[in-house]
Design a protein around this motif. Structure first.
Motif, short mmCIF file in Angstrom:
data_model
loop_
_atom_site.label_atom_id
_atom_site.label_comp_id
_atom_site.label_asym_id
_atom_site.label_seq_id
_atom_site.Cartn_x
_atom_site.Cartn_y
_atom_site.Cartn_z
N ARG A 244 -126.42 18.65 -9.53
CA ARG A 244 -127.31 19.74 -9.97
C ARG A 244 -126.80 21.09 -9.44
NH1 ARG A 244 -133.89 19.94 -9.03
NH2 ARG A 244 -134.26 21.90 -10.16
N HIS A 245 -126.44 21.12 -8.15
CA HIS A 245 -125.94 22.36 -7.54
C HIS A 245 -124.62 22.77 -8.19
CE1 HIS A 245 -124.63 24.65 -3.66
NE2 HIS A 245 -124.84 25.45 -4.69
N PHE A 246 -123.74 21.79 -8.43
CA PHE A 246 -122.45 22.08 -9.05
C PHE A 246 -122.62 22.68 -10.45
CE2 PHE A 246 -119.22 20.61 -12.07
CZ PHE A 246 -118.11 21.27 -11.57
N ALA A 247 -123.46 22.04 -11.27
CA ALA A 247 -123.64 22.52 -12.64
C ALA A 247 -124.19 23.94 -12.66
CB ALA A 247 -124.57 21.59 -13.39
N ARG A 248 -125.15 24.22 -11.76
CA ARG A 248 -125.75 25.55 -11.71
C ARG A 248 -124.72 26.59 -11.23
NH1 ARG A 248 -129.11 24.97 -7.71
NH2 ARG A 248 -130.63 23.82 -8.97
N ALA A 249 -123.97 26.25 -10.18
CA ALA A 249 -123.00 27.19 -9.63
C ALA A 249 -121.84 27.43 -10.60
CB ALA A 249 -122.47 26.66 -8.30
N PHE A 250 -121.38 26.36 -11.27
CA PHE A 250 -120.26 26.49 -12.19
C PHE A 250 -120.62 27.44 -13.33
CE2 PHE A 250 -117.32 25.41 -15.54
CZ PHE A 250 -116.14 25.07 -14.88
N ARG A 251 -121.80 27.25 -13.89
CA ARG A 251 -122.20 28.12 -15.00
C ARG A 251 -122.40 29.56 -14.54
NH1 ARG A 251 -126.52 26.88 -19.81
NH2 ARG A 251 -126.15 28.82 -20.94
N ALA A 252 -122.97 29.73 -13.34
CA ALA A 252 -123.21 31.08 -12.84
C ALA A 252 -121.90 31.83 -12.62
CB ALA A 252 -124.00 31.01 -11.54
N GLU A 253 -120.85 31.12 -12.19
CA GLU A 253 -119.61 31.79 -11.84
C GLU A 253 -118.59 31.86 -12.98
OE1 GLU A 253 -117.78 31.04 -8.15
OE2 GLU A 253 -119.66 30.70 -7.07
N THR A 254 -118.71 30.98 -13.96
CA THR A 254 -117.73 30.98 -15.06
C THR A 254 -118.31 31.42 -16.39
OG1 THR A 254 -118.13 28.69 -15.73
CG2 THR A 254 -116.53 29.05 -13.94
N GLY A 255 -119.63 31.38 -16.51
CA GLY A 255 -120.26 31.77 -17.76
C GLY A 255 -120.41 30.66 -18.76
N VAL A 256 -119.92 29.45 -18.43
CA VAL A 256 -120.07 28.29 -19.32
C VAL A 256 -120.45 27.08 -18.50
CG1 VAL A 256 -118.41 29.11 -21.05
CG2 VAL A 256 -117.62 27.72 -19.14
N THR A 257 -121.02 26.08 -19.14
CA THR A 257 -121.36 24.85 -18.44
C THR A 257 -120.09 24.04 -18.18
OG1 THR A 257 -121.64 23.56 -20.47
CG2 THR A 257 -123.58 24.78 -19.65
N PRO A 258 -120.11 23.13 -17.20
CA PRO A 258 -118.94 22.29 -16.97
C PRO A 258 -118.54 21.50 -18.21
CG PRO A 258 -120.47 22.10 -15.14
CD PRO A 258 -121.17 22.88 -16.19
#
Length: 321
Positions: A244-258
């Protein structure tokens, strides 16, 4: 005309890299093929007078367009000067463009070709920010916003700025083989074919680079292992984060979902394999992580509008001579 001679059209408001990028490629090809006579090149402006580029540089042409010799390859760069071009320049292109063996535009140079009627009924591309303008101004042109370059017969149009280098390298490969083009690319420290050849921005470039090192490492790992397990759970474990933390952080920092990022990488990898190898569709689907040819076919149709076999037919690189 000398074999594969080049004429580069200059005008006030030209983009300097649209000129120098392809010129450096063709000049490098002379060294690569050990033939100082390869690609004889002239530059020309309407009157032969110096022109000022968009960056303020002054370029001094060799001749006026009226005195320019007929060339095998006519190169029309882009720049701000293509938005309201000199009517005399458009008329010169209209009169002389059809006689070139190869007619090439770089970036918004396609707007000049369009104004001269040289793209009527053809497929073309240009800088992503000008695609809508080109389509609106010239409804008979089929504008393709994704490719780095488009070839329709002897007319070749390239996307934004550095895409002119990609197109020039492709022409060197067509003329003199892969090794010559690869030698030039290595000298210029650029891709012979950048990843995701037909996309103006590769998947890695279209998404932002994550700030945190563990997420950047995951981005790099996805690009290098498209055939592996790219589920959120697996990627989160690699980043030492909860899913959950990874998915949220990845989208916040890259602009797309994993998942979306992984999907882009897989598509890009599959496209490159189809363009550059003779591997069958089934082998490509496995290597790109789709599992089955049908899964890859659905992804291609959904995103690119054509199945893998049709994509390969249209975009497979020519074999080196």
């Amino acid at each position: 005309m000398p074999e594969r001679s080049l004429l580069v059209v200059l005008f006030d408001g030209v983009q300097s890299l649209d000129v120098t990028g392809p010129v450096e490629v063709f000049t490098g090809a002379r060294r690569a093929v050990h033939d100082p006579a390869a690609y004889p090149l002239r530059t020309a402006s309407l009157t032969g007078a110096p022109v000022r580029t968009t960056s303020g540089l002054q370029l001094v042409p060799d001749v006026s367009l009226a005195d320019a010799p007929r060339a095998h390859t006519l190169v029309v760069p882009g720049g701000d000067g293509t938005r309201n071009p000199d009517p005399a320049l458009v008329e010169w292109l209209r009169a002389h463009g059809p006689y070139a063996e190869r007619l090439v535009s770089v970036c918004t140079g396609a707007l000049l070709l369009g104004a001269a009627g040289l793209l009527d009924g053809r497929r073309a591309t240009t800088h992503w920010a000008a695609c809508e303008l080109l389509a609106r101004a010239h409804p008979s042109v089929t504008v393709e916003p994704d490719p780095i370059f488009v070839r329709d017969g002897n007319v070749l149009t390239s996307a934004g700025v550095t895409a002119g280098i990609d197109l020039a390298l492709a022409l060197v490969e067509e003329d003199h083989g892969r090794e010559a083009a690869l030698t030039v690319a290595r000298h210029l420290v650029v891709f012979l074919r950048r990843p995701g050849n037909q996309a103006q921005f590769s998947a890695q470039l279209s998404a932002q680079t994550a700030h945190r090192a563990p997420l950047r490492e995951v981005q790099r790992w996805i690009a290098e292992h498209p055939g592996d397990d790219l589920s959120v759970a697996a990627l989160a474990a690699r980043a030492a984060l909860s899913p959950r933390h990874f998915a949220r952080a990845f989208r916040a920092e890259t602009g797309v979902t994993p998942g979306r990022y992984a999907e882009r990488i897989r598509l890009e990898h599959a496209r490159r394999l189809l363009e550059e190898t003779a591997d069958g569709v089934e082998a490509v689907s496995r290597a790109a992580g789709y599992g089955t040819p049908e899964a890859m076919r659905r992804a291609f149709v959904r995103t690119l509008g054509s199945p893998p076999t049709e994509y390969r037919r249209r975009f497979r690189a020519p074999a080196g001579r």
